[in-house]
Write a protein that holds these residues in place. Structure first.
Motif, PDB file in Angstrom:
ATOM      1  N   ASP A  72      34.235  35.272  26.550  1.00  4.00           N
ATOM      2  CA  ASP A  72      34.167  33.882  26.984  1.00  4.00           C
ATOM      3  C   ASP A  72      34.059  33.724  28.498  1.00  4.00           C
ATOM      4  N   SER A  73      34.399  34.785  29.243  1.00  6.09           N
ATOM      5  CA  SER A  73      34.376  34.698  30.703  1.00  6.09           C
ATOM      6  C   SER A  73      33.778  35.961  31.293  1.00  6.09           C
ATOM      7  N   ALA A  74      32.786  35.815  32.141  1.00  3.92           N
ATOM      8  CA  ALA A  74      32.127  36.966  32.751  1.00  3.92           C
ATOM      9  C   ALA A  74      33.064  37.733  33.676  1.00  3.92           C
ATOM     10  N   GLU A  75      34.122  37.071  34.140  1.00  2.00           N
ATOM     11  CA  GLU A  75      35.060  37.712  35.057  1.00  2.00           C
ATOM     12  C   GLU A  75      36.360  38.091  34.383  1.00  2.00           C
ATOM     13  N   ALA A  76      36.387  38.107  33.051  1.00  2.00           N
ATOM     14  CA  ALA A  76      37.582  38.532  32.315  1.00  2.00           C
ATOM     15  C   ALA A  76      37.681  40.049  32.337  1.00  2.00           C
ATOM     16  N   ARG A 129      40.328  35.967  34.317  1.00  2.00           N
ATOM     17  CA  ARG A 129      41.191  36.049  33.139  1.00  2.00           C
ATOM     18  C   ARG A 129      41.550  37.515  32.906  1.00  2.00           C
ATOM     19  N   VAL A 130      42.812  37.762  32.622  1.00  2.00           N
ATOM     20  CA  VAL A 130      43.277  39.102  32.281  1.00  2.00           C
ATOM     21  C   VAL A 130      43.722  39.076  30.825  1.00  2.00           C
ATOM     22  N   MET A 183      45.040  34.523  47.804  1.00  2.00           N
ATOM     23  CA  MET A 183      45.579  34.832  46.486  1.00  2.00           C
ATOM     24  C   MET A 183      44.540  34.506  45.413  1.00  2.00           C
ATOM     25  N   ASN A 184      44.341  35.447  44.500  1.00  2.00           N
ATOM     26  CA  ASN A 184      43.408  35.238  43.397  1.00  2.00           C
ATOM     27  C   ASN A 184      44.173  34.759  42.169  1.00  2.00           C
ATOM     28  N   ARG A 185      43.912  33.561  41.730  1.00  2.00           N
ATOM     29  CA  ARG A 185      44.575  33.037  40.541  1.00  2.00           C
ATOM     30  C   ARG A 185      43.774  33.427  39.302  1.00  2.00           C
ATOM     31  N   PHE A 186      44.498  33.758  38.235  1.00  2.00           N
ATOM     32  CA  PHE A 186      43.822  34.147  37.001  1.00  2.00           C
ATOM     33  C   PHE A 186      44.635  33.676  35.802  1.00  2.00           C
ATOM     34  N   GLU A 187      43.957  33.576  34.694  1.00  2.00           N
ATOM     35  CA  GLU A 187      44.595  33.210  33.433  1.00  2.00           C
ATOM     36  C   GLU A 187      45.022  34.491  32.716  1.00  2.00           C
ATOM     37  N   TYR A 188      46.248  34.491  32.216  1.00  2.00           N
ATOM     38  CA  TYR A 188      46.759  35.636  31.467  1.00  2.00           C
ATOM     39  C   TYR A 188      46.709  35.319  29.979  1.00  2.00           C
ATOM     40  N   VAL A 189      46.056  36.199  29.204  1.00  2.00           N
ATOM     41  CA  VAL A 189      45.946  36.010  27.763  1.00  2.00           C
ATOM     42  C   VAL A 189      46.498  37.245  27.073  1.00  2.00           C
ATOM     43  N   ARG A 190      47.470  37.064  26.195  1.00  2.00           N
ATOM     44  CA  ARG A 190      47.992  38.187  25.412  1.00  2.00           C
ATOM     45  C   ARG A 190      47.329  38.156  24.044  1.00  2.00           C
ATOM     46  N   ALA A 191      46.464  39.118  23.796  1.00  2.00           N
ATOM     47  CA  ALA A 191      45.697  39.136  22.550  1.00  2.00           C
ATOM     48  C   ALA A 191      46.555  39.636  21.392  1.00  2.00           C
ATOM     49  N   THR A 230      27.425  51.249  30.340  1.00  2.00           N
ATOM     50  CA  THR A 230      26.468  50.449  29.571  1.00  2.00           C
ATOM     51  C   THR A 230      27.153  49.428  28.669  1.00  2.00           C
ATOM     52  N   LEU A 231      28.434  49.179  28.883  1.00  2.00           N
ATOM     53  CA  LEU A 231      29.140  48.172  28.092  1.00  2.00           C
ATOM     54  C   LEU A 231      28.677  46.773  28.449  1.00  2.00           C
ATOM     55  N   GLU A 232      28.898  45.850  27.510  1.00  2.00           N
ATOM     56  CA  GLU A 232      28.639  44.437  27.740  1.00  2.00           C
ATOM     57  C   GLU A 232      29.966  43.690  27.744  1.00  2.00           C
ATOM     58  N   GLN A 233      29.969  42.497  28.302  1.00  2.00           N
ATOM     59  CA  GLN A 233      31.195  41.708  28.362  1.00  2.00           C
ATOM     60  C   GLN A 233      31.729  41.451  26.952  1.00  2.00           C
ATOM     61  N   GLY A 234      33.003  41.729  26.753  1.00  2.00           N
ATOM     62  CA  GLY A 234      33.619  41.495  25.458  1.00  2.00           C
ATOM     63  C   GLY A 234      33.696  42.724  24.573  1.00  2.00           C
ATOM     64  N   ASP A 235      33.248  43.886  25.068  1.00  2.00           N
ATOM     65  CA  ASP A 235      33.276  45.108  24.273  1.00  2.00           C
ATOM     66  C   ASP A 235      34.648  45.783  24.326  1.00  2.00           C
ATOM     67  N   LEU A 236      35.087  46.323  23.200  1.00  2.00           N
ATOM     68  CA  LEU A 236      36.270  47.175  23.129  1.00  2.00           C
ATOM     69  C   LEU A 236      35.827  48.558  22.652  1.00  2.00           C
ATOM     70  N   VAL A 237      36.477  49.613  23.161  1.00  2.00           N
ATOM     71  CA  VAL A 237      35.991  50.973  22.906  1.00  2.00           C
ATOM     72  C   VAL A 237      36.980  51.819  22.112  1.00  2.00           C
TER      73      VAL A 237
END
Length: 337
Positions: A21-25, A47-48, A1-9, A205-212
């Protein structure tokens, strides 16, 4: 099981910060692709970040006469939006050729841009896949590769891009507006997705933390357009080969041509230099056959997908013919206007 943090923006700035903040978000919008990847243990985010509360569901006019499409606009809403139907029917056609009505109700514009390949080996964690696990090898090379790339592939990966929407966006010369902690930037659509090279794990070509956000230009092609999708069945299937065409025809002569292909490469495939060779040419079968031959020069099969080369050639010719006649006009008229 993969545990992850859920964040509602609750804000765009908050979403960007949570993602950066997280490379795996990973972003959660419609979830039609991400949830499947998580079920198959292909995606294991730490993190999701749920962005569904953000103000990204608008289709708005731009200052230069184009349209801006928010990342959360659903495929259904976009395909039936009055401005898309009227001004960008090519895009509407491509969207409606994809998935099922139920999935189109959930799937989003941003999610379509970030769709991951449907390669069998990518989804099967027991097999080698450089896209899923860099350095493990490509199981499709020498394996089951009927649906795989004939253009732009590498020794590391022969997977294809799955989106129908993106093929039309490529033909329409769309741009991707990216918002990040560093500010905003524009990416021409042809530079947004990547060929596999030696790093097929990177789709774009996106970087971590980009929104489109998607930006459409003022010109959408009206009468002379077509989206032709060839697949194993008529519903809920990904393209073996697809072709999006926008064309301006004046008195039987091509004045402008845009053509992008799907199902054949790691990204929407377009050759702008080749398109220009048809400007001023007669809109007839001879011109279209020559274009198809040149478009597939250098195409290479992997054994089981060799048929795609001939299929792509026929699909290009048919798509160009349909667009020249005036889609969606009565196709019983066999003359090319």
């Amino acid at each position: 099981m993969n545990r992850f943090e859920y964040v509602r923006a609750d804000s765009i700035a908050g979403a960007i910060a949570a993602l950066a903040d997280s490379a795996e978000a990973r972003v959660l919008a419609g979830g039609t692709n991400l949830v499947d990847l998580m079920k198959y243990d292909v995606a294991k985010p730490s993190r999701v970040v749920d962005i569904n509360r953000l103000p990204l569901k608008e289709v708005a006019d731009t200052e230069n006469g184009g349209l801006k499409i928010g990342a959360l606009v659903s495929n259904s809403d976009l395909a039936w939006h009055p401005q898309i139907v009227k001004r960008f029917p090519l895009l509407a056609s491509a969207i409606l050729a994809g998935a099922s009505p139920q999935l189109r109700n959930a799937a989003t514009t941003g999610g379509n841009l970030l769709q991951r390949t449907r390669c069998y080996y990518f989804y099967d964690s027991s097999t080698p896949c450089n896209k899923r696990t860099p350095g493990s090898g490509c199981g499709a090379i020498g394996g089951v590769n009927r649906i795989h790339a004939i253009l732009g592939a590498s020794e590391s990966c022969i997977a294809v891009h799955p989106s129908d929407m993106c093929i039309a966006l490529a033909a329409l010369d769309a741009e991707v507006e990216v918002e990040s902690a560093k500010g905003r930037r524009l990416i021409p659509f042809e530079q947004f997705h990547r060929l596999p090279g030696t790093s097929p794990e990177r789709d774009n070509t996106l970087e971590q933390g980009d929104l489109v956000t998607v930006i459409l230009p003022a010109t959408g092609f009206g009468l002379h357009h077509t989206y032709l999708k060839i697949r194993d069945r008529l519903s809920y299937a990904f393209a073996l080969v697809s072709v999006a065409v926008g064309m301006t025809v004046k008195r039987g002569v091509i004045a402008d041509l845009r053509l992008a292909m799907g199902g054949v490469a790691h990204k929407p495939w377009r050759n702008k230099a080749l398109e220009k060779t048809l400007n001023g040419a007669e809109a007839n079968e001879a011109s279209f056959r020559h274009f198809a031959d040149e478009a597939l020069r250098g195409a290479r099969g992997q054994g089981q997908n060799d048929f795609k080369i001939a299929l792509a050639r026929r699909t290009i010719i048919r798509a160009l013919t349909q667009a020249a006649r005036g889609t969606p006009q009565d196709q019983s008229d066999k003359t090319i206007r």
